[in-house]
Design a protein around this motif. Sequence first.
Motif, mmCIF file in Angstrom:
data_model
loop_
_atom_site.group_PDB
_atom_site.id
_atom_site.type_symbol
_atom_site.label_atom_id
_atom_site.label_comp_id
_atom_site.label_asym_id
_atom_site.label_seq_id
_atom_site.Cartn_x
_atom_site.Cartn_y
_atom_site.Cartn_z
ATOM 1 N N GLY A 167 11.486 139.311 76.895
ATOM 2 C CA GLY A 167 12.908 139.548 77.074
ATOM 3 C C GLY A 167 13.701 138.331 77.508
ATOM 4 O O GLY A 167 14.870 138.464 77.861
ATOM 5 N N VAL A 168 13.086 137.144 77.481
ATOM 6 C CA VAL A 168 13.805 135.925 77.855
ATOM 7 C C VAL A 168 13.468 134.795 76.884
ATOM 8 O O VAL A 168 12.388 134.741 76.300
ATOM 9 C CB VAL A 168 13.485 135.452 79.299
ATOM 10 C CG1 VAL A 168 13.967 136.463 80.320
ATOM 11 C CG2 VAL A 168 12.014 135.150 79.476
ATOM 12 N N GLN B 57 18.080 132.518 78.713
ATOM 13 C CA GLN B 57 18.873 133.513 77.997
ATOM 14 C C GLN B 57 18.169 134.848 78.138
ATOM 15 O O GLN B 57 17.014 134.996 77.734
ATOM 16 C CB GLN B 57 19.003 133.146 76.520
ATOM 17 C CG GLN B 57 19.828 134.131 75.736
ATOM 18 C CD GLN B 57 19.908 133.779 74.259
ATOM 19 O OE1 GLN B 57 19.181 132.919 73.764
ATOM 20 N NE2 GLN B 57 20.791 134.446 73.545
ATOM 21 N N ARG B 58 18.876 135.801 78.741
ATOM 22 C CA ARG B 58 18.307 137.142 78.909
ATOM 23 C C ARG B 58 18.497 137.887 77.592
ATOM 24 O O ARG B 58 19.627 138.128 77.158
ATOM 25 C CB ARG B 58 19.020 137.867 80.044
ATOM 26 C CG ARG B 58 18.288 139.114 80.502
ATOM 27 C CD ARG B 58 19.083 139.888 81.535
ATOM 28 N NE ARG B 58 19.504 139.116 82.669
ATOM 29 C CZ ARG B 58 19.083 139.341 83.914
ATOM 30 N NH1 ARG B 58 18.215 140.292 84.153
ATOM 31 N NH2 ARG B 58 19.553 138.609 84.904
ATOM 32 N N ASP C 160 17.088 140.889 77.025
ATOM 33 C CA ASP C 160 17.031 142.310 77.364
ATOM 34 C C ASP C 160 17.659 142.445 78.743
ATOM 35 O O ASP C 160 17.072 142.046 79.744
ATOM 36 C CB ASP C 160 15.576 142.788 77.362
ATOM 37 C CG ASP C 160 15.429 144.279 77.574
ATOM 38 O OD1 ASP C 160 16.212 144.860 78.360
ATOM 39 O OD2 ASP C 160 14.502 144.858 76.980
ATOM 40 N N GLU C 161 18.868 142.987 78.791
ATOM 41 C CA GLU C 161 19.648 143.047 80.038
ATOM 42 C C GLU C 161 18.969 143.844 81.146
ATOM 43 O O GLU C 161 19.261 143.640 82.319
ATOM 44 C CB GLU C 161 21.046 143.614 79.762
ATOM 45 C CG GLU C 161 21.920 142.701 78.931
ATOM 46 C CD GLU C 161 22.216 141.377 79.612
ATOM 47 O OE1 GLU C 161 22.407 141.345 80.839
ATOM 48 O OE2 GLU C 161 22.258 140.364 78.894
ATOM 49 N N ALA C 162 18.075 144.761 80.793
ATOM 50 C CA ALA C 162 17.445 145.615 81.799
ATOM 51 C C ALA C 162 16.253 144.939 82.493
ATOM 52 O O ALA C 162 15.751 145.459 83.487
ATOM 53 C CB ALA C 162 16.998 146.921 81.155
ATOM 54 N N GLU D 278 12.132 133.611 71.866
ATOM 55 C CA GLU D 278 11.686 134.456 72.969
ATOM 56 C C GLU D 278 10.304 134.022 73.444
ATOM 57 O O GLU D 278 9.413 133.736 72.643
ATOM 58 C CB GLU D 278 11.644 135.922 72.539
ATOM 59 C CG GLU D 278 11.259 136.868 73.658
ATOM 60 C CD GLU D 278 11.492 138.331 73.311
ATOM 61 O OE1 GLU D 278 11.498 139.151 74.236
ATOM 62 O OE2 GLU D 278 11.675 138.638 72.106
#
Length: 173
Positions: free
Chosen positions: A57-58, A17-18, A20-22, A98
């Motif tokens: 971020g994952v 699961q991301r 943080d999209e960036a 996370e």
Amino acid sequence: MRANEEPNGAPVDVLVQRLDEALPLPAYAHPGDAGADLVTAVDAVLAPGERAVLPTGVAIALPDGYAAFVHPRSGLAARCGVGLLNAPGTIDAGYRGEVAVVVVNHDPRETVHLRRGDRVAQLVVQRVERVAFHEVRSLPGAARGTGGFGSTGGFGATSGGPVPARGQESEGV
């Protein structure tokens, strides 16, 4: 069999699961690498001796029978003195939060600057066995016996040495 593959050669499926999209998903830098790179989601400045918990971020979902281990990056250690305090950090199959990395600056003089997106650790996924523990009055013999830390030699002399744990004073460990 390569790392992270089932015995039949198929890769092990790990859901990611991301958060943080960036930021990129964990990825292998080269074919045959055992660890997939993890990046920091935040900037961090670490003075000598300072530590920080860095989010990546994952979040991941491992299949039952697997665990992920967060290992340090040798380049960060060699260039900057950055290590991981609980290396390897263990991520159990049931954890869904996370992935975070506990970094420390071991350099005695220089401050380390980490930027968002910097590769800070590597994730190694491995099959793990469940065991059944059986209490016994004594263990079967072995060639090594009860020899503990340093029992095979090859270590440098220090003025003090480790302090034995309670109950180990006469065991020579």
